[in-house]
Write a protein that holds these residues in place. Structure first.
Motif, short mmCIF file in Angstrom:
data_model
loop_
_atom_site.label_atom_id
_atom_site.label_comp_id
_atom_site.label_asym_id
_atom_site.label_seq_id
_atom_site.Cartn_x
_atom_site.Cartn_y
_atom_site.Cartn_z
N ASN A 73 0.86 -1.18 0.03
CA ASN A 73 0.03 -0.05 -0.08
C ASN A 73 0.90 1.12 -0.05
N PRO A 100 -5.55 0.08 -0.49
CA PRO A 100 -6.16 -1.55 -0.16
C PRO A 100 -4.69 -2.41 0.04
N THR A 136 -5.42 -5.66 1.41
CA THR A 136 -5.74 -6.94 1.23
C THR A 136 -7.17 -7.04 0.20
N ASP A 172 -10.14 -5.55 1.50
CA ASP A 172 -10.07 -3.94 1.60
C ASP A 172 -10.45 -3.28 0.49
#
Length: 361
Positions: A155, A164, A166, A169
């Protein structure tokens, strides 16, 4: 407009004359094409342990480029007929043994796409060989959980927040591939329902449609899938319209037909328009595709440019996107259109984050 397609090609390398038009068909060209393949090379020890064979992937990219150019009428970015200047550009592609994913974007939208990232998580034996045992939905569910847990994207600053990290996310996610879920039924019952084309009754036996794991909150909680109005996509005899189950008498080689190839999504900005399968006989799987309208926010500078352009266009009576004039609805034959209106989508670097997931099974 977002086009998503998935196809298990059974370890076969494509020939030059393979026509992808049936798979990539839609009422009108999309803005973004996300195409996922499984088994683009045979899953043997040589391909798993040896150097990666990128030859088939190169052939698939060439065929896709040709098909997308034909879909767009071989037009250049300025609308002129120029076969040497394709309308779509390859934004990113990634191969992991037999798994291959590529993303194509309309050339004039290229400048609005940013923050592309790729992350791979191997599953199965040695992290590469797939889990293909029929009836082993517990292992497949475990693979999904591990992919969601272990996938990480580096990120960085993204406007006022971080990008994000993951899969979950992201604001909007598309999960595509050979999920390998099967039918919890007998061979005899399946063949009887196939003879009657009773897909509704067969779907009642589908491991995913049963949603036992989903209801228990263990897998794919909150994910969606469009209504299925097409025949099972696996397993066919090559170059045939017959399932192996209809022709094979050996129980050892028997494969009960199933909807192995699926497209799921999660996110409020994704609105599915249709969900269909193709009829190419190249593989023992039929390809599957879906179209989405995705609402995204544009940066202020981009919005101003688009507003000026739209205002100018709406002075012309023939303008396709003029808000004062409705356009007739065009759909594929036999396809139920979920969203009737057509929206003008403005991709941008700001707005909902979108993730495309390909399970390694």
């Amino acid at each position: 407009r977002l086009f998503v397609g998935t196809w298990n090609v059974g370890g076969k390398s494509p020939h030059d004359g393979l026509n992808l038009k049936d798979w990539l068909r839609s009422p009108s060209p999309s803005d973004v094409y996300v195409l996922g393949f499984q088994e683009i090379v045979p899953l043997n020890a040589g391909n798993v342990l040896g150097p990666e064979d990128s030859g088939p992937a190169t052939k698939w990219l060439s065929l896709i480029r040709q098909a997308l150019t034909n879909l767009s009428g071989a037009a250049g970015d300025d609308g002129s007929k120029n076969p040497t200047k394709p309308r779509y550009r390859l934004m990113v592609s990634k191969q992991m043994v037999g798994i291959f994913l590529c993303v194509w974007v309309r050339a004039d939208l290229n400048e609005h796409i940013s923050n592309l990232k790729v992350s791979c998580v191997g599953r199965g034996i040695m992290g590469y060989l797939g889990n293909k045992k029929e009836g082993d939905e517990v292992r497949r569910n475990s693979d999904v959980c591990e992919i969601l847990k272990k996938t990480r994207f580096n990120n960085h600053s993204y406007g006022d927040s971080l990008s994000p990290e993951t899969i979950l996310d992201h604001d909007n996610i598309v999960w595509l591939g050979d999920l390998n879920y099967r039918l919890a039924t007998t061979h005899v019952e399946t063949c009887e329902l196939l003879e009657r084309n009773d897909w509704e009754a067969l779907l009642e036996k589908d491991q995913w449609q049963l949603k036992l794991e989903q209801k228990a909150g263990r897998i794919f909680s909150g994910w969606e899938e469009g209504s299925i109005h097409f025949a099972p996509t696996y397993k066919y005899l090559i170059d045939s319209d017959y399932y192996v189950a209809q022709a094979c008498k050996s129980k050892d080689k028997l494969r009960i037909p199933a909807w192995c190839d699926r497209i799921l999504w999660k996110g409020e900005a994704l609105k599915q328009q249709w969900y269909i399968r193709g009829e190419s006989k190249f593989s023992d799987h039929r390809p599957v595709s879906s179209s989405f309208v995705v609402n995204v926010r544009a940066k202020e500078s981009n919005v101003k440019k688009k507003l000026v352009k739209s205002s100018s266009s709406c002075r012309k009576p023939s303008s396709r996107f003029c808000p004062t004039k409705s356009s007739p609805s065009t759909i594929l034959p036999g396809v139920a259109k979920i969203q009737a209106e057509e929206l003008l989508v403005i991709p941008a670097t700001a707005g909902p984050r979108l993730s495309f997931c390909r399970p390694v099974h």
